[in-house]
Design a protein around this motif. Structure first.
Motif, mmCIF file in Angstrom:
data_model
loop_
_atom_site.group_PDB
_atom_site.id
_atom_site.type_symbol
_atom_site.label_atom_id
_atom_site.label_comp_id
_atom_site.label_asym_id
_atom_site.label_seq_id
_atom_site.Cartn_x
_atom_site.Cartn_y
_atom_site.Cartn_z
ATOM 1 N N ASN A 1 0.808 -1.222 0.000
ATOM 2 C CA ASN A 1 0.000 0.000 0.000
ATOM 3 C C ASN A 1 0.842 1.274 0.000
ATOM 4 O O ASN A 1 0.319 2.367 -0.211
ATOM 5 C CB ASN A 1 -0.894 0.052 1.247
ATOM 6 N N ALA A 2 2.136 1.128 0.272
ATOM 7 C CA ALA A 2 2.962 2.309 0.538
ATOM 8 C C ALA A 2 2.956 3.294 -0.628
ATOM 9 O O ALA A 2 2.900 4.507 -0.435
ATOM 10 C CB ALA A 2 4.395 1.877 0.874
ATOM 11 N N ARG A 3 2.977 2.762 -1.831
ATOM 12 C CA ARG A 3 3.054 3.648 -2.981
ATOM 13 C C ARG A 3 1.789 4.505 -3.115
ATOM 14 O O ARG A 3 1.866 5.720 -3.291
ATOM 15 C CB ARG A 3 3.272 2.807 -4.235
ATOM 16 N N LEU A 4 0.640 3.843 -3.007
ATOM 17 C CA LEU A 4 -0.631 4.582 -3.082
ATOM 18 C C LEU A 4 -0.717 5.611 -1.956
ATOM 19 O O LEU A 4 -1.072 6.779 -2.169
ATOM 20 C CB LEU A 4 -1.809 3.610 -2.988
ATOM 21 N N PHE A 5 -0.369 5.179 -0.734
ATOM 22 C CA PHE A 5 -0.417 6.090 0.420
ATOM 23 C C PHE A 5 0.477 7.307 0.165
ATOM 24 O O PHE A 5 0.106 8.446 0.452
ATOM 25 C CB PHE A 5 0.049 5.372 1.694
ATOM 26 N N SER A 6 1.676 7.048 -0.381
ATOM 27 C CA SER A 6 2.632 8.143 -0.615
ATOM 28 C C SER A 6 2.117 9.106 -1.669
ATOM 29 O O SER A 6 2.238 10.324 -1.528
ATOM 30 C CB SER A 6 3.988 7.579 -1.052
ATOM 31 N N GLU A 7 1.551 8.548 -2.735
ATOM 32 C CA GLU A 7 1.007 9.412 -3.790
ATOM 33 C C GLU A 7 -0.112 10.290 -3.236
ATOM 34 O O GLU A 7 -0.168 11.486 -3.501
ATOM 35 C CB GLU A 7 0.459 8.561 -4.945
ATOM 36 N N ASN A 8 -1.002 9.665 -2.468
ATOM 37 C CA ASN A 8 -2.100 10.429 -1.866
ATOM 38 C C ASN A 8 -1.554 11.535 -0.960
ATOM 39 O O ASN A 8 -2.046 12.666 -0.969
ATOM 40 C CB ASN A 8 -2.996 9.507 -1.035
ATOM 41 N N TYR A 9 -0.547 11.174 -0.166
ATOM 42 C CA TYR A 9 0.051 12.130 0.776
ATOM 43 C C TYR A 9 0.605 13.345 0.028
ATOM 44 O O TYR A 9 0.375 14.495 0.427
ATOM 45 C CB TYR A 9 1.152 11.422 1.573
ATOM 46 N N GLN A 10 1.315 13.084 -1.064
ATOM 47 C CA GLN A 10 1.879 14.198 -1.830
ATOM 48 C C GLN A 10 0.762 15.063 -2.408
ATOM 49 O O GLN A 10 0.829 16.296 -2.369
ATOM 50 C CB GLN A 10 2.780 13.683 -2.964
ATOM 51 N N ARG A 11 -0.270 14.421 -2.925
ATOM 52 C CA ARG A 11 -1.379 15.175 -3.518
ATOM 53 C C ARG A 11 -2.160 15.941 -2.466
ATOM 54 O O ARG A 11 -2.849 16.913 -2.761
ATOM 55 C CB ARG A 11 -2.292 14.246 -4.315
ATOM 56 N N ALA A 12 -2.057 15.496 -1.209
ATOM 57 C CA ALA A 12 -2.730 16.197 -0.112
ATOM 58 C C ALA A 12 -1.858 17.336 0.425
ATOM 59 O O ALA A 12 -2.153 17.901 1.480
ATOM 60 C CB ALA A 12 -3.070 15.217 1.003
ATOM 61 N N GLY A 13 -0.778 17.640 -0.288
ATOM 62 C CA GLY A 13 0.067 18.751 0.130
ATOM 63 C C GLY A 13 1.118 18.374 1.165
ATOM 64 O O GLY A 13 1.581 19.230 1.926
ATOM 65 N N GLY A 14 1.500 17.108 1.217
ATOM 66 C CA GLY A 14 2.503 16.647 2.179
ATOM 67 C C GLY A 14 3.796 17.462 2.098
ATOM 68 O O GLY A 14 4.231 17.801 1.012
ATOM 69 N N ARG A 15 4.359 17.775 3.263
ATOM 70 C CA ARG A 15 5.540 18.636 3.289
ATOM 71 C C ARG A 15 6.843 17.843 3.255
ATOM 72 O O ARG A 15 7.907 18.413 3.062
ATOM 73 C CB ARG A 15 5.532 19.497 4.546
ATOM 74 N N HIS A 16 6.749 16.542 3.508
ATOM 75 C CA HIS A 16 7.967 15.733 3.525
ATOM 76 C C HIS A 16 7.778 14.543 2.597
ATOM 77 O O HIS A 16 7.115 14.653 1.575
ATOM 78 C CB HIS A 16 8.257 15.267 4.965
ATOM 79 N N SER A 17 8.349 13.413 3.000
ATOM 80 C CA SER A 17 8.088 12.164 2.304
ATOM 81 C C SER A 17 7.339 11.301 3.299
ATOM 82 O O SER A 17 7.680 11.271 4.482
ATOM 83 C CB SER A 17 9.417 11.519 1.915
ATOM 84 N N LEU A 18 6.314 10.603 2.840
ATOM 85 C CA LEU A 18 5.532 9.801 3.780
ATOM 86 C C LEU A 18 6.425 8.782 4.486
ATOM 87 O O LEU A 18 6.195 8.438 5.651
ATOM 88 C CB LEU A 18 4.375 9.092 3.058
#
Lengths: 197, 276
Positions: B155-172
């Motif tokens: 799931n990590a890849r999907l979670f990371s992509e979502n995190y970035q699209r949600a304006g994540g400031r770092h790397s998940l």
């Protein structure tokens, strides 16, 4: 006991995947503005329209209003209800929609198997199931459920389908009352209400 | 009589048994998807029929956990519908920042994906230390898993992509450790999270909060239960508190429609009025 054949509400449900957008435009384009039955359309997001509004795309070619199906809202005669992306769409016994985000079925969500099976249970002989082009097996089990309860099954001719796997799987698992070209499917769906009146 | 009619009766009996024996009421769940879950549970647990499930849930109290887990686990993902979390970050958290203490209720938290998403948002906006998240579910198995914060590495890849699209400031990946095909989120993310058992069908208000997230839970309920739960949310929110629903959920046609303003339609964010 289930209600007699003439009393069962009639609902058309159409499942499609790869190549489905063009196929749906053709089939829905054949339905008249005064179509008396609800129509439900499920197109897999893998069919490539993701990001675009499917209701807008289909409305351009369809005389009927096209709307995304909403949880707990009733099926409406003469309306094309679209399954929203990312959710399973189900029909309840009281002819209202419900949505779920449960696991994918047949590797997809929304799944035509889930939708067709729920409709088969809700309206029995009143269901008209249609399987169009697609590159997976979704919808085959659902169409079998519709046939098992006396509903009508129409499958696009795999020879003609842009992706034959979905119609082939449906024919293998469920069989069909009719195997037709897209053009004939549109004409058939348009004619059905007059025949059962 | 069709087999399906016999099955309907068995399902009704199962629902009655669960309520009478254990106090869990599924009578007001939307029947079609409930039925699918119940059938899947029957297959998974090797029961010959739904009637056999009813007998087992009567004779074997420990089986209840498995039943609840099977009947109530929605599949989720971190930062699901990223624009919602982006909107929370950009529009809602700055308003919550004005409170001395921030209380958030995540209702129906299942495996906790959104709890950790929320914790990360609060952390990145510098609000975590004054925040408290109440994460509730009726499913104890899911709550235990939520508290562990362990998810399949697939799931990590999907979670990371979502995190970035949600304006994540770092790397998940800054927030989890990957081991043996699993990712485990940092313990520190749950230092201000309380996981608790709460049943939206039967339990009442248990906290006063400024934000409630309840996404993709109401779609499983009928009108009556949905209205009950929405009234519970209304009564749990402070004046001008926020309610965030799932992307296909709405307050339209509900009994609390007039108690809220639409704050952001696409994020399904609603804001409670002052009492009238």
């Amino acid at each position: 006991m289930r209600s007699a054949k003439t009393a069962a509400p009639r609902v058309v449900v159409i499942g499609a995947s790869v190549g489905g957008l063009e196929a749906l435009k053709q089939v829905l384009g054949a339905l008249p503005a005064d179509y008396p039955w609800p129509v439900i359309v499920l197109l897999h997001t893998s069919a490539g329209y993701r990001g675009t509004r499917l209701d807008t795309l289909l409305a351009q070619r369809c005389a009927l209003p096209v709307r995304e199906a909403e949880a707990r809202r009733p099926l409406e005669a003469g309306v094309v209800h679209i399954a929203p992306a990312g959710y399973h769409l189900l029909v309840e016994q009281d002819l209202r929609f419900s949505l779920s985000v449960d696991e994918k079925v047949s590797y997809v969500r929304p799944s035509a198997d889930v939708l067709f099976e729920s409709l088969a249970e809700a309206v029995g002989v009143g269901a008209v199931g249609v399987i169009l082009t697609g590159a997976n097996d979704d919808g085959a089990a659902g169409l079998a459920a519709i046939r098992a309860r006396g509903g009508l099954a129409i499958v696009q001719d795999p020879e003609e389908a842009q992706a034959p796997q979905m119609p082939q799987a449906a024919l293998r698992m469920a069989g069909a009352d009719q195997v037709l070209s897209l053009e004939a499917i549109g004409a058939r769906l348009a004619a059905l209400p007059g025949e059962s009146a | 009589m069709l087999d399906t009619d016999a099955e309907e009766l068995e399902i009704r009996d199962f629902i009655r048994t669960l309520k009478a024996r254990h106090g869990y009421d599924f009578a007001q769940y939307a029947p079609a998807s409930f039925k699918r879950r119940l059938r899947a549970l029957r297959v998974r647990s090797g029961a010959a029929s739904i009637a056999a499930l009813s007998r087992r849930v009567t004779d074997e109290p420990a089986f209840l956990r498995q039943v609840l887990a099977g009947l109530s686990v929605p599949v989720s993902e971190m930062f699901r519908d990223p624009w919602v979390f982006e909107t929370l970050r950009r529009e809602v958290l700055p308003i919550l920042a004005s409170y001395p203490r921030i209380h958030i209720w995540q209702a129906g938290c299942a495996h906790g994906e959104e709890v950790y998403s929320l914790a990360i948002l609060l952390q990145e906006e510098g609000l975590y230390d004054k925040s408290q998240i109440f994460a509730t579910d009726l499913n104890d198995v899911a709550l235990e898993e939520a508290a562990e914060g362990i998810y399949p590495a697939s799931n990590a890849r999907l979670f990371s992509e979502n995190y970035q699209r949600a304006g994540g400031r770092h790397s998940l990946s800054d927030y989890f450790h990957a081991r043996y095909e699993r990712i485990k989120f940092d313990e520190s993310l749950k230092r201000n999270v309380t996981f608790a058992s709460h049943n939206l069908s039967t339990d009442g208000v248990f906290a006063e909060v400024q934000l409630i997230l309840c996404r993709n839970v109401l779609i499983y309920f009928n009108d009556t239960l949905q209205n009950r739960v929405l009234q519970l949310f209304r009564d749990s929110l402070v004046h001008k508190g926020f309610l965030c629903l799932g992307s296909k959920e709405t307050l339209a046609h509900t009994t609390v429609e007039r108690d809220f303003d639409t704050f952001d339609q696409s994020a399904r964010l609603y804001r409670r009025h002052a009492l009238r």
